[in-house]
Design a protein around this motif. Structure first.
Motif, PDB file in Angstrom:
ATOM      1  N   HIS A   1       0.808  -1.230   0.000  1.00  0.00           N
ATOM      2  CA  HIS A   1       0.000   0.000   0.000  1.00  0.00           C
ATOM      3  C   HIS A   1       0.838   1.276   0.000  1.00  0.00           C
ATOM      4  O   HIS A   1       0.398   2.311   0.503  1.00  0.00           O
TER       5      HIS A   1
ATOM      6  N   GLU B   1      -3.635   5.076   0.438  1.00  0.00           N
ATOM      7  CA  GLU B   1      -2.725   4.272   1.253  1.00  0.00           C
ATOM      8  C   GLU B   1      -3.160   2.807   1.212  1.00  0.00           C
ATOM      9  O   GLU B   1      -2.378   1.906   1.485  1.00  0.00           O
ATOM     10  N   THR B   2      -4.420   2.578   0.867  1.00  0.00           N
ATOM     11  CA  THR B   2      -4.943   1.239   0.624  1.00  0.00           C
ATOM     12  C   THR B   2      -5.726   1.295  -0.686  1.00  0.00           C
ATOM     13  O   THR B   2      -5.947   2.374  -1.216  1.00  0.00           O
TER      14      THR B   2
END
Length: 332
Positions: A167, A241-242
């Protein structure tokens, strides 16, 4: 590695699970592929067939894998123009137009990016995964435009998948998006950390959830520009981030600022179109999709280790809506 009955042979370097020992010895093949081959009875240890991936091997054990002939590509190849940004023997970066489905599925069996990639790449696709096909390591929604990287062989697929699984927290991967959202977030930059699961009310939607099955989801956002007089919308940069399904769309709606044109997560804001000038309303109708564009993609090349970064300007439909919103003036 597409010939019949090809064999890989090695000796175990250390005591370990069989699948891990094979993946360490042959990094061009994914561990998941070895697990499948083991289950199929294609792996032997010291001459005896082993069908359990967790089987413990000892240093010096002789390991043999029989690789089946690569199956024909499914789905089938279809010739179509591809907006290629970068390509080498390992991967291909596409600037996907809105409306193009990435992978075949129910209702979209043909005319997808995968169909086009099979036709474009031909024999350059690896067969070591058991079928000649491009490796999809991440996806964009049908109506989201922008940058997408696809692996052309198992080694690249394994290396890219590892980066996406991290990620971006190890600094190798960067993904950022441009979005047009209704209203102006109170905080001009921030982080939305809210787990996502399939909606219990509508299984075709995702939703912020506290269920045991909800998956961590983190989106960083920054307001780049406030649009309209009085302000009616904002241009926002989102950094993932994900990478959950519909993550940006769900998260921005969760904080009260859904994407313009998003009929799934922004249906409650349809009356907001009344705040738009005729030009802006016409541009929104012409967009006919969520206003989301994958503008930046950076990653480490899985073979060379070189850091690559690509940037895509907003497509015409997005840019026209942005320009109309900048001129939007509905003050009496």
């Amino acid at each position: 590695m597409s010939v019949p009955s090809q064999r890989l042979e090695t000796s175990a370097a250390a005591a370990d699970r069989l699948d891990k020992a094979l993946a360490a010895a042959f990094p061009d093949v994914s561990r998941a592929r070895f697990q499948a081959l083991i289950a199929e009875g294609a792996v032997s240890v010291e001459g005896a067939t082993v069908t359990e991936a967790r089987h413990k091997v000892k240093p010096g054990d002789q390991l043999r894998v029989v690789l089946p002939e690569a199956a024909p590509a499914l789905p089938q190849a279809e010739e179509m123009a591809l907006p290629i940004v970068f390509e080498d023997e390992d991967l291909i970066v596409i600037d996907k137009p809105a409306g193009l489905v990435v992978h075949p599925g129910a209702g979209n069996e043909t005319g997808t990016l995968v169909n086009a990639l099979i036709a474009h790449c031909g024999d350059s696709l690896s067969g070591i995964g058991g079928v000649r096909r491009p490796g999809i390591v991440h996806r964009l929604d049908k109506d989201t435009s922008g940058l997408l990287v696809v692996a052309k062989n198992d080694r690249a697929h394994h290396g890219l998948s590892d980066q996406f699984a991290a990620h971006g927290r190890d600094g190798r991967l960067e993904r950022s998006y441009l979005a047009l959202v209704w209203g102006v977030p109170e905080r001009r930059q921030g982080t939305i950390s809210a787990a996502i699961d399939r909606s219990t009310a509508n299984r075709q939607k995702m939703a912020v959830s506290r269920s045991a099955n909800a998956r961590e989801a983190v989106t960083h956002y920054e307001v780049l520009e406030v649009l309209g007089t009085p302000p009616v919308a904002s241009l926002v940069r989102c950094v993932l981030e994900t990478g959950r399904t519909h993550q940006i769309r769900v998260h921005m709606a969760h904080i009260g600022h859904p994407l313009l044109g998003d009929g799934v997560y922004g249906s409650g804001f349809r009356t907001s179109a009344k705040k738009l000038s005729d030009d802006a309303r016409n541009a929104l109708n012409a967009l006919n999709r969520q206003a989301l564009h994958a503008t930046t993609l950076g990653f480490e090349h899985p073979r060379t280790g070189r850091q690559l970064q690509f940037d895509s300007p907003a497509p015409e439909d997005f840019a026209m809506l942005l320009a109309a919103l900048r001129l939007n003036n509905t003050q009496a």
